[in-house]
Design an enzyme around this catalytic site. Structure first.
Site, PDB file in Angstrom:
ATOM      1  N   HIS A   1       0.775  -1.134  -0.125  1.00  0.00           N
ATOM      2  CA  HIS A   1      -0.128  -0.089  -0.135  1.00  0.00           C
ATOM      3  C   HIS A   1       0.977   1.146   0.071  1.00  0.00           C
ATOM      4  O   HIS A   1       1.912   1.080   0.691  1.00  0.00           O
ATOM      5  CB  HIS A   1      -1.134   0.195   1.206  1.00  0.00           C
ATOM      6  CG  HIS A   1      -1.684  -1.192   1.331  1.00  0.00           C
ATOM      7  ND1 HIS A   1      -1.357  -2.269   2.074  1.00  0.00           N
ATOM      8  CD2 HIS A   1      -2.928  -0.972   1.180  1.00  0.00           C
ATOM      9  CE1 HIS A   1      -2.467  -2.985   2.267  1.00  0.00           C
ATOM     10  NE2 HIS A   1      -3.483  -2.621   1.745  1.00  0.00           N
TER      11      HIS A   1
ATOM     12  N   ASP B   1       2.297   2.187   3.554  1.00  0.00           N
ATOM     13  CA  ASP B   1       3.061   0.876   3.743  1.00  0.00           C
ATOM     14  C   ASP B   1       4.581   1.331   3.495  1.00  0.00           C
ATOM     15  O   ASP B   1       5.225   1.145   4.618  1.00  0.00           O
ATOM     16  CB  ASP B   1       3.016  -0.095   3.262  1.00  0.00           C
ATOM     17  CG  ASP B   1       1.895  -1.070   3.415  1.00  0.00           C
ATOM     18  OD1 ASP B   1       1.271  -0.582   4.500  1.00  0.00           O
ATOM     19  OD2 ASP B   1       1.253  -1.694   2.495  1.00  0.00           O
TER      20      ASP B   1
END
Length: 440
Positions: free
Chosen positions: A101, A104
């Site tokens: 993501h 992340d």
């Protein structure tokens, strides 16, 4: 290779008799099965979020995870160190893909502009590591569910400002995924659903979600990015009812909004199947027979818990039936097996991250071997063919070909008389699957 995980060796295949916990007992990456190596069949991927950023928090306690790179409080510096840790981790395990993501890999910062600036600092580092190691990006996505701005959803939010912010995140995430050579782009509608219909315009929300995904596909075309788009079904949690409830619901949505014609497929997760009241194999088979099986989030749930536990997959029966569907699908093509799984809160050492991935990789390797033999010997296929043989000849074949209707069915039934059925032999077939697992 860095030495952040210096106490863990490079993990190698040592065979089923090995007692070394830091070795593969089943996963032999270069072993040929049906003309392809194991690593080509399985296409393992590391989930950046659970592996690199998860801290072991739960609703009742703070994080417990001990990580060798958590020695700075500077969010951007921490993101830089995690890049090094991620690639060392994958190299030692022989994992050739990763998934991420946007938040992340880089901190969100104080605003959208700062988030974009942080991403622009981290992405070149990831690209350099990819070049050094030949590790590839399986898929990217935007986290448009975690921040408080998405409390009521993203593309389905009643607040247009939240939808617009989500659009900006997805635009950037598409650009990054293209830059990293990602083969796929995932949409997980973590907040795309409702808690109660008393305050929800479901029709508008579904239409807006369809518009949003079409807009994302339009932008990908603009930047000449042609991934497989993946929708990930999930029935509940965090919302009471999510719009992508299961594979069948997600496919109906894609067809309604014309997305099935825009290279959208499904990313099936084992734990989500459990929450939907289905088996993992059911969701895979439903996707496969409709030409919609794109990729897999490899984990397992706990049937005794009604939430998404995201455990590492160790159930060989499930991995066998999963790989049976994958092989019947002709493989995962641009997809892979992404370990969307997290170590238990009590498994908090860096070594536990490796041990958990080894367990999952071995479970799928075993499942691949068994599934291939089942298909090669046609023990299940031949039984199914025989069970449906009445539809391959005579009036049964005419029915399948659309040549007869109810009048012809009535005439046939009157002449034939009472129906005689044959046993489905479910217990025998389950025993056969077990026997193949025992033999390998």
């Amino acid at each position: 290779m860095t030495d952040l995980f210096k106490d863990v060796p490079v993990i190698k295949y040592e065979g089923p008799r090995s007692k070394n916990p830091f070795s593969f007992k089943q996963y032999n990456p270069d072993e040929l099965i049906g003309g392809k190596t194991m690593k080509e069949h399985l296409r393992f991927a590391m989930a950046y979020w659970h592996t690199m950023t998860a801290t072991g928090t739960d609703p009742f306690g703070v994080g417990t995870a001990i990580r060798p790179y958590e020695y700075t409080t500077n969010p951007l510096k921490l993101a830089e160190i995690r890049v090094k840790a991620a690639f060392e981790f994958m190299e030692k395990l022989g994992i050739e893909y990763f998934c991420f993501h946007d938040c992340d890999i880089a901190p969100q910062g104080a605003n959208l502009a700062e988030f974009r600036k942080n991403l622009d600092k981290i992405v070149p580092m990831i690209k350099e590591k990819m070049k050094e190691t030949d590790i590839k990006c399986l898929w990217g996505t935007a986290n448009v569910f975690g921040h408080p701005r998405y409390v009521h959803g993203a593309s389905t939010s009643p607040n247009f400002d939240a939808l617009a912010f989500a659009g900006a995140q997805v635009k950037k995430a598409l650009e990054i995924t293209k830059e990293l050579g990602g083969a796929n782009y995932v949409f997980w509608g973590g907040r795309e659903g409702y808690e109660t219909l008393l305050n929800t315009n479901m029709g508008l929300e579904l239409d807006n979600m369809g518009r949003f995904l079409n807009a994302a596909a339009d932008y990908a075309e603009e930047i000449e990015f042609r991934p497989t788009f993946l929708i990930e079904p999930k029935p509940k949690e965090p919302t009471k009812h999510q719009y992508d409830f299961d594979a069948a619901t997600a496919m109906g949505f894609l067809r309604k909004y014309g997305l099935d014609k825009r290279n959208f497929k499904l990313n099936i997760e084992a734990n989500h199947a459990t929450l939907a009241g289905h088996t993992f194999q059911h969701e895979l088979a439903t996707s496969r027979i409709n030409g919609m099986l794109g990729s897999i989030d490899a984990n397992q749930g706990d049937p005794n818990l009604g939430w998404d536990t995201d455990q590492f997959p160790t159930d060989v029966y499930n991995t066998t039936l999963c790989m049976y569907e994958v092989l019947k699908n002709g493989g995962l093509h641009s997809g892979g097996l992404n370990f969307d799984a997290k170590v238990r809160r009590g498994s908090f050492t860096p070594e536990d991250l490796f041990l958990a991935h080894i367990a999952g990789m071995d479970a799928f390797a075993k499942g691949l071997r068994v599934a291939y033999r089942l298909l090669e010997d046609r023990v299940l296929e031949d039984f199914v063919d025989k069970r449906y043989a009445s539809f391959t000849t005579g009036i049964g074949a005419e029915y399948v070909e659309g040549k007869i209707g109810l009048a012809e069915l009535e005439a046939y039934a009157l002449e034939k008389g009472e129906v005689t059925n044959v046993s489905g032999r479910q217990e025998l077939l389950e025993t056969i699957v077990n026997d193949y697992i025992y033999e390998n």
